[in-house]
Design an enzyme around this catalytic site. Structure first.
Site, PDB file in Angstrom:
ATOM      1  N   THR A 147       0.801  -1.233   0.000  1.00  0.00           N
ATOM      2  CA  THR A 147       0.000   0.000   0.000  1.00  0.00           C
ATOM      3  C   THR A 147       0.835   1.286   0.000  1.00  0.00           C
ATOM      4  O   THR A 147       0.284   2.386  -0.025  1.00  0.00           O
ATOM      5  CB  THR A 147      -0.955   0.011   1.207  1.00  0.00           C
ATOM      6  OG1 THR A 147      -0.235  -0.356   2.388  1.00  0.00           O
ATOM      7  CG2 THR A 147      -2.090  -0.967   1.008  1.00  0.00           C
ATOM      8  N   GLY A 148       2.165   1.167   0.042  1.00  0.00           N
ATOM      9  CA  GLY A 148       3.010   2.334  -0.141  1.00  0.00           C
ATOM     10  C   GLY A 148       2.976   3.326   1.007  1.00  0.00           C
ATOM     11  O   GLY A 148       2.672   2.983   2.149  1.00  0.00           O
ATOM     12  N   ILE A 187      13.769  14.025  -2.310  1.00  0.00           N
ATOM     13  CA  ILE A 187      12.584  14.574  -2.980  1.00  0.00           C
ATOM     14  C   ILE A 187      12.699  16.095  -3.075  1.00  0.00           C
ATOM     15  O   ILE A 187      12.479  16.693  -4.135  1.00  0.00           O
ATOM     16  CB  ILE A 187      11.290  14.165  -2.252  1.00  0.00           C
ATOM     17  CG1 ILE A 187      11.093  12.643  -2.313  1.00  0.00           C
ATOM     18  CG2 ILE A 187      10.078  14.869  -2.865  1.00  0.00           C
ATOM     19  CD1 ILE A 187       9.917  12.131  -1.502  1.00  0.00           C
ATOM     20  N   HIS A 446      34.854   3.043 -25.873  1.00  0.00           N
ATOM     21  CA  HIS A 446      35.392   4.403 -25.807  1.00  0.00           C
ATOM     22  C   HIS A 446      34.794   5.249 -26.945  1.00  0.00           C
ATOM     23  O   HIS A 446      34.642   4.742 -28.057  1.00  0.00           O
ATOM     24  CB  HIS A 446      36.919   4.366 -25.968  1.00  0.00           C
ATOM     25  CG  HIS A 446      37.547   5.713 -26.037  1.00  0.00           C
ATOM     26  ND1 HIS A 446      37.768   6.498 -24.930  1.00  0.00           N
ATOM     27  CD2 HIS A 446      38.000   6.434 -27.107  1.00  0.00           C
ATOM     28  CE1 HIS A 446      38.339   7.627 -25.301  1.00  0.00           C
ATOM     29  NE2 HIS A 446      38.491   7.632 -26.630  1.00  0.00           N
TER      30      HIS A 446
END
Length: 469
Positions: A147-148, A187, A446
């Site tokens: 559910t975060g 954030i 490279h």
């Protein structure tokens, strides 16, 4: 009880469709389980809708605009460069739509049933799923909770039109002239970078002596210096006290080094951490053990103390990273299928999409020493790399942490352009038990930024080519 509510039977119920939930559902379906996924909001969760993806789109737009205005050194002069922010937001929304639509297609393609609504546990084997007009019972053999989390709201800074969280910042209708950002974590710093690149004057109020506290001081200082060149002012050891909302802006009062200061801006962005979404599921009713902060306690297979219920992502211990949630989703689904999978976080990368980008995996030098390792910390600068110079973006370095006795790679830190992409090679090196010699003997194309990894490995071996030992 709703009349006619005959319970639906499923093998595995997944609650939440973010990067943890949808990955868990797909892996469980691949392993032969009958799977239902429940989502109260939009498919894709916070990450795809109001987090990782839209923020990176905004960061990309800001970077393009800033580059268009500041490439004179390369002989490129652009006049009358402007931002149509409404168009930026439309483009950002189109990116989100493509990805969320793709996730929904993947779920359906794997025969995962998608149910919209809020889930509440009725017992250890059933939930009630409710929407605005109905409720339905689902019985399950196993459940994965994904559910975060949500932004933490400071009591003195209730969210309004002008006092916003990350979701509000991503939905702004115009580029602010001035913004106060409370919190110098990843954030806050990512959004500070995005808006300052678009011309916003930003003041960052950070309670400690350093932004990006999870990273080495030298890495954080690189980001700080770059942002200072771009209309960003930092106030350290600053504690936000109150906010007054005016007709067209805010006045933020903070205590900075013991003195009161007032900062005026169009918006105040609050980014002081996230809170797990475990408080409205009824977990206490069925005896699932949690910490005081609402973090669900799990074992190495993400199983809670209720043996058929698993938890993953931001609601379990560890950093709130989308890729951590996806990894855990696979482990939980495999555990339900009877496999011996279990979590191992040694090679889990952390990335900040700042300028320059920061990335870290495994141990840093100090952490390795605290863990009892005798290590070599080999450093190679981006300024000695041809590709970085040709990009006109040569700030930064890579530090490779290896065990002295055998050269085993146990950690890496990168500050520089494309660090977010470069860190994967080092994660693979740690995961597979590679040594500095293994990396040094791997031919890298490279000119590429990837050569920096090879060069850092050669520094660790004491045989660098492109810097003087």
């Amino acid at each position: 009880m709703v009349v006619g509510d005959f319970a639906n039977e499923v093998d595995t119920l997944v609650i939440g469709s973010g990067p943890g939930g949808y990955v868990a559902a797909i892996r469980a379906a691949q392993l032969g389980q009958k799977v239902t996924i429940v989502e109260k909001g939009d498919i894709g969760g916070v990450c795809l809708n109001v987090g990782c993806i839209p923020s990176k789109a905004l960061i990309s737009a800001g970077h393009r605009y800033h580059q268009a205005k500041a490439s004179e050194e390369m002989g490129i002069v652009a006049e009358n460069v402007s931002i149509n922010f409404e168009k930026v937001q439309e483009w950002k929304a189109s990116v989100v739509k493509k990805l969320t639509g793709g996730v929904e297609g993947l779920l359906k393609g794997n025969k995962v049933e998608i149910v919209k609504g809020e889930a509440y546990f009725a017992s250890e084997n059933s939930v009630r799923i409710m929407d605005e007009s109905s409720a339905q019972t689902y019985n399950f053999k196993n459940c994965i909770i994904a559910t975060g989390s949500r932004p933490i709201e400071i009591p003195a800074f209730k969210y309004t039109k002008r006092v916003i969280n990350s979701t509000g910042a991503l939905a702004l209708k115009e580029v602010p002239k001035k913004m106060v950002v409370i919190g110098g974590g990843y954030i806050g710093i990512e959004l500070t970078g995005a808006f300052s690149n678009m011309g916003t004057e930003v003041v960052v109020l950070e309670g400690t002596k350093q932004i990006l506290g999870g990273f080495e001081k030298q890495m954080a200082k690189l980001v700080e210096r770059r942002l200072k060149k771009n209309n960003v002012d930092f106030k350290f050891e600053a504690m936000a006290q109150s906010v007054e909302e005016t007709e067209d802006g805010v006045k933020v009062t903070a205590e900075v080094n013991g003195k009161e200061e007032v900062f005026e801006a169009d918006y105040c962005l609050v980014t002081v951490g996230r809170r797990p979404n475990t408080d409205e599921l009824g977990l206490e009713q069925i005896g699932v053990e949690m910490t005081d902060r609402g973090i669900v306690k799990v074992d190495k297979q993400l199983r809670t103390n209720v043996s058929n219920i698993f938890a993953i992502g931001d609601i379990v211990d560890g950093p709130p990273l989308a890729h951590k949630a996806s990894y855990e989703g696979k482990i939980a689904a495999e555990a339900i299928a009877g496999e011996k999978s279990e979590i191992d976080y040694l090679a889990i990368p952390a990335v900040v999409f700042s300028e320059p980008e920061l990335a870290s995996v495994g141990y840093d030098e100090e952490g390795a020493k605290e863990a009892g390792f005798d290590v070599t910390a080999a450093k190679f600068p981006f300024a000695a790399n041809g590709r970085a110079l040709s990009l006109n973006d040569a700030d930064g370095f890579m530090k490779l942490v290896t065990r002295k006795e055998d050269g085993l790679v146990i950690g890496a830190q990168i500050a520089g352009p494309n660090a977010s992409d470069m860190i994967s090679e080092l994660g693979l090196a740690i995961e597979t038990g590679m040594t500095a010699e293994d990396i040094a003997l791997t031919i890298h194309a490279h000119p590429t930024l990837g050569e920096i990894t090879m060069e850092a490995a050669e520094v660790a071996l004491g045989t660098p080519i492109h810097i003087v030992k």
